[in-house]
Design an enzyme around this catalytic site. Structure first.
Site: not given
Ligand SMILES: *Cc1c(COP(=O)(O)O)cnc(C)c1O
Length: 388
Positions: A48, A147, A269, A316
């Site tokens: 999956k 679930r 940063y 990022m």
């Protein structure tokens, strides 16, 4: 490793300054054989969500070549992709059931929906009415996880009327157990007993409960079909003493620059400043490549067997490594460092971060550039990766 560093260097020179997820398809095939040897039943592969992020086609065709004949995907689209690349005798179960798609679409591609809604069962039966062949499906029963799965009351109501099986062929009855991290938890045994009691209301039908960790538990859990994901991919999802699968993934990040930083330099940063002079390597590795949160604070990177700490925060696309302890010149632009690999595998990373290692796998898998070893039999995502 040296081989991979060589190919990595070439690639960085060609302009790919990103982290690369290496997927060892031979290790995957060996894991499948190990699990098949362990199991007293057929072992099916759970692929999956793009095979946990490793690539649906490459993973599934490799497993089919290793002898796997049954597969589990999430939705019908993945099922159709799989049908296009697998041998025609492979069984493909679709865990989301119909979910708004016509049963004919499943029949067309030879997909077996996993049904947990009485209405969907009725739709499947209706689609086969008047046909020579009944509609193949699997039933998912909720035995306590609450679930997915048909609830017990709905199932008992159906089972009272044996006509509900007209026009359908029940391939399998399954349930999802609650505690895969502790297979011996009695909650699992109660679920198994419940499944068997419910299945007794039906004609004889194959049963399935085992996921990776239950295959290592004891043979009483194996039943007719095991559904295995994590272990195939080298993830140990519980403390299993007999676990014998090997890592399938490694992650490398390219060095984009090496810098000598003076004491007092700002790093990353937030304006944090260095107390001492350091040599730093900027890596093409950030959260857009799947780097998990807190990785740079909690884990290290490796150059051969040398563990190196990160400096400052990640971004990022970039992070910074403290390489002051390496001899000058040891690491150059274009070379690769290990982020996940022999010195820090996916399970160690999960452990250090306090998360299920599947999260590490699926994070890098969904985002980092993939490279298959040996090269994938089918082009996954169009990438033409070099064999290593
Ligand atoms: C994901 C999944 C599995 C595989 O579980 P692993 O612990 O990764 O082996 C099996 N069955 C179902 C229904 C699943 O959703």
């Amino acid at each position: 490793m040296e081989n991979r560093q060589e190919s990595m260097r070439t690639e960085a020179e060609q302009g790919t300054a990103r982290a690369v997820l290496h997927i060892d398809l031979d290790a995957l095939a060996r894991n499948y054989r190990r699990l098949s040897n362990l199991a007293r039943c057929e072992v099916s592969a759970v692929v999956k969500r793009d095979a946990y992020g490793l690539g649906l086609e490459a993973v599934s065709t490799t497993l089919a070549a290793a002898g796997c004949r049954a597969f589990w995907v999430a939705g019908v689209e993945e099922g159709e992709r799989l049908r296009a690349c697998l041998p025609s005798d492979s069984r493909i179960f679709v865990m989301d059931g119909l979910f708004g798609h016509a049963p004919e679409r499943f029949a067309q591609a030879g997909l077996v929906p996993v049904i947990d809604q009485p209405e969907e069962l009725e739709l499947c039966a209706g689609a086969a009415r008047g046909n020579a062949a009944p509609f193949p499906l699997a039933l998912n029963l909720d035995t306590g996880l609450s679930r997915a799965g048909m609830d017990e009351a709905a199932f008992r109501q159906l089972a009272q009327n044996s006509a509900f099986l007209e026009n359908v062929s029940l391939e399998l009855v399954m349930t999802m157990l609650s505690d895969f991290e502790q297979p011996a938890n009695p909650v699992n045994a109660r679920q198994l007993a419940r499944l068997k009691a419910l299945a007794d209301l039906l004609p004889v039908v194959p049963l399935s409960v085992a996921t990776s960790s239950f295959l290592y538990h004891d043979a009483g859990w194996h039943l007719d079909l095991a559904r295995v994901g994590s272990a195939l991919y080298g993830v140990r999802s519980a403390a299993l003493p007999d676990y014998n699968c090997e890592p399938v993934i490694s992650v490398e990040a390219p060095v984009l620059a090496v810098r000598e930083l003076e004491a007092g330099s700002a790093i990353g940063y937030g304006g944090r400043r260095l107390e001492r002079a350091k040599r730093a390597a900027t890596l093409g590795l950030g959260y857009a490549d799947g780097l998990p949160e807190r990785f740079t604070q909690t884990c290290q990177a490796y150059v051969a067997d040398r563990a190196l700490d990160f400096l400052g925060s990640d971004s990022m696309t970039l992070s910074t490594l403290d390489i002051s302890t390496l001899p000058p010149g040891r690491l150059r632009r274009g070379q690769a460092v290990e982020i996940v690999g022999p010195y820090q595998d996916v399970n160690a990373v999960g452990h250090a971060l306090g998360i299920n290692p599947n999260r590490v796998l699926s994070s890098f898998g969904a985002r980092a550039a993939r490279r298959y070893h040996p090269a994938a039999p089918q082009g996954d995502g169009g990438a033409e990766w070099i064999s290593g």
